[in-house]
Write a protein that holds these residues in place. Structure first.
Motif, mmCIF file in Angstrom:
data_model
loop_
_atom_site.group_PDB
_atom_site.id
_atom_site.type_symbol
_atom_site.label_atom_id
_atom_site.label_comp_id
_atom_site.label_asym_id
_atom_site.label_seq_id
_atom_site.Cartn_x
_atom_site.Cartn_y
_atom_site.Cartn_z
ATOM 1 N N ASP A 173 -2.817 -36.113 8.939
ATOM 2 C CA ASP A 173 -1.825 -36.030 10.003
ATOM 3 C C ASP A 173 -0.478 -35.764 9.327
ATOM 4 O O ASP A 173 -0.316 -36.018 8.126
ATOM 5 C CB ASP A 173 -1.812 -37.356 10.776
ATOM 6 C CG ASP A 173 -0.717 -37.428 11.815
ATOM 7 O OD1 ASP A 173 -0.467 -36.417 12.493
ATOM 8 O OD2 ASP A 173 -0.105 -38.502 11.943
ATOM 9 N N LEU A 174 0.489 -35.296 10.074
ATOM 10 C CA LEU A 174 1.805 -35.003 9.482
ATOM 11 C C LEU A 174 2.864 -36.035 9.868
ATOM 12 O O LEU A 174 3.371 -36.758 9.020
ATOM 13 C CB LEU A 174 2.256 -33.587 9.871
ATOM 14 C CG LEU A 174 1.405 -32.443 9.305
ATOM 15 C CD1 LEU A 174 1.932 -31.090 9.779
ATOM 16 C CD2 LEU A 174 1.350 -32.490 7.784
ATOM 17 N N LEU A 202 -7.628 -29.203 1.315
ATOM 18 C CA LEU A 202 -6.673 -30.058 2.010
ATOM 19 C C LEU A 202 -6.165 -29.366 3.279
ATOM 20 O O LEU A 202 -5.671 -28.236 3.224
ATOM 21 C CB LEU A 202 -5.501 -30.392 1.093
ATOM 22 C CG LEU A 202 -5.879 -31.067 -0.238
ATOM 23 C CD1 LEU A 202 -4.649 -31.214 -1.131
ATOM 24 C CD2 LEU A 202 -6.528 -32.421 0.006
ATOM 25 N N TYR A 203 -6.291 -30.076 4.400
ATOM 26 C CA TYR A 203 -5.902 -29.534 5.697
ATOM 27 C C TYR A 203 -4.960 -30.500 6.409
ATOM 28 O O TYR A 203 -4.855 -31.670 6.052
ATOM 29 C CB TYR A 203 -7.147 -29.298 6.562
ATOM 30 C CG TYR A 203 -8.127 -28.330 5.958
ATOM 31 C CD1 TYR A 203 -7.943 -26.952 6.079
ATOM 32 C CD2 TYR A 203 -9.239 -28.788 5.259
ATOM 33 C CE1 TYR A 203 -8.838 -26.061 5.510
ATOM 34 C CE2 TYR A 203 -10.141 -27.901 4.673
ATOM 35 C CZ TYR A 203 -9.938 -26.542 4.808
ATOM 36 O OH TYR A 203 -10.816 -25.658 4.238
ATOM 37 N N ASP A 215 -4.727 -40.655 9.468
ATOM 38 C CA ASP A 215 -3.773 -40.621 10.579
ATOM 39 C C ASP A 215 -3.200 -42.021 10.747
ATOM 40 O O ASP A 215 -3.854 -43.013 10.405
ATOM 41 C CB ASP A 215 -4.480 -40.168 11.862
ATOM 42 C CG ASP A 215 -3.521 -39.640 12.929
ATOM 43 O OD1 ASP A 215 -2.683 -40.431 13.415
ATOM 44 O OD2 ASP A 215 -3.617 -38.454 13.279
ATOM 45 N N ASP A 216 -1.987 -42.100 11.293
ATOM 46 C CA ASP A 216 -1.349 -43.407 11.497
ATOM 47 C C ASP A 216 -1.513 -43.942 12.916
ATOM 48 O O ASP A 216 -0.999 -45.020 13.230
ATOM 49 C CB ASP A 216 0.146 -43.341 11.140
ATOM 50 C CG ASP A 216 0.931 -42.401 12.051
ATOM 51 O OD1 ASP A 216 0.367 -41.353 12.454
ATOM 52 O OD2 ASP A 216 2.096 -42.701 12.357
ATOM 53 N N PHE A 274 -3.652 -44.771 8.318
ATOM 54 C CA PHE A 274 -2.497 -44.803 7.424
ATOM 55 C C PHE A 274 -1.568 -45.941 7.817
ATOM 56 O O PHE A 274 -1.127 -46.040 8.959
ATOM 57 C CB PHE A 274 -1.748 -43.469 7.499
ATOM 58 C CG PHE A 274 -0.544 -43.395 6.606
ATOM 59 C CD1 PHE A 274 -0.671 -42.989 5.290
ATOM 60 C CD2 PHE A 274 0.723 -43.713 7.076
ATOM 61 C CE1 PHE A 274 0.436 -42.899 4.451
ATOM 62 C CE2 PHE A 274 1.832 -43.641 6.255
ATOM 63 C CZ PHE A 274 1.685 -43.235 4.940
ATOM 64 N N ILE A 275 -1.271 -46.807 6.845
ATOM 65 C CA ILE A 275 -0.324 -47.905 7.029
ATOM 66 C C ILE A 275 0.944 -47.650 6.219
ATOM 67 O O ILE A 275 2.058 -47.809 6.708
ATOM 68 C CB ILE A 275 -0.942 -49.253 6.611
ATOM 69 C CG1 ILE A 275 -2.264 -49.506 7.367
ATOM 70 C CG2 ILE A 275 0.050 -50.391 6.827
ATOM 71 C CD1 ILE A 275 -2.118 -49.615 8.864
#
Length: 204
Positions: free
Chosen positions: A9-10, A106-107, A167-168, A186-187
């Motif tokens: 995720d970005l 990597l995407y 992803d967060d 993601f933390i």
């Protein structure tokens, strides 16, 4: 776990984006700002633009509902770039460590308006170093809906069972799991590094 692909995720993972960076300049108190973001320019409203609704249409729709907030609403996309806080350097460093290994493709899979993602591409040079990026606003669908994960897999010919999705947002993690991906919530960059080491993707 035989991983060949890692999908990031970005926003919130590699890029620091927060509307509060802008609205602290507009509202005189935190309470006013939080009321605006919770009840007017909500994340649900923004998600419609992420899913392909034009910024113009989304803005006009919200102004019609809340005319007294016209100026603040129009600032959301009119001054959108002021919501960008920069890259999250520690995660970007992890991205480049993975890239240097030449082991994984990597995407990126991001919920992002197609119109504002143009700005992100210009600002963040590391986006050019992905093997591919899927942007929800360009696809007219978004996470956590199954279709966008399937498009990612089909477009780049990747197997979800050999792919790790980071992803967060818990809902987006759930969607990826339903699509068959391995996942990490993601933390923080530090926690991500430890988790990648624990599953053998990064070395100590």
């Amino acid at each position: 776990m035989n991983i060949e692909n890692i999908i990031f995720d970005l926003g919130g993972v590699l890029i620091d984006w927060n509307p509060r960076y802008l609205y602290r300049k507009i509202f005189s108190s935190e309470e006013e700002m939080e009321h605006f973001l919770k009840h007017i320019a909500t994340s649900e409203w923004n998600a419609e633009q992420d899913a392909g609704r034009s910024l113009k249409e989304g803005t006009e729709w919200l102004v019609q509902r809340f005319p007294p907030y016209k100026e603040a609403i129009e600032a959301y996309y009119g001054r959108w770039e002021e919501m960008l806080g920069g890259e999250i350097k520690a995660t970007v460093n992890i991205f480049y460590r993975l890239k240097a290994m030449r082991t994984y493709r990597l995407y990126a899979l991001t919920n992002w308006s197609a119109e504002t993602f143009i700005i992100a591409r210009q600002r963040f040079s590391f986006l050019q170093d992905f093997d591919g990026i899927v942007v929800s606003g360009e696809e007219k669908t978004r996470k956590p809906f199954l279709e966008i994960y399937q498009r990612l897999a089909q477009r780049f010919q990747i197997l979800p069972e050999r792919s790790l999705f980071i992803d967060d947002v818990p809902e987006n993690i759930d969607g990826a799991q339903q699509a068959g991906f391995h996942t990490l919530l993601f933390i923080s960059p530090e926690a991500l590094e430890q988790e990648l080491k624990a599953i053998g993707i990064l070395k100590g």
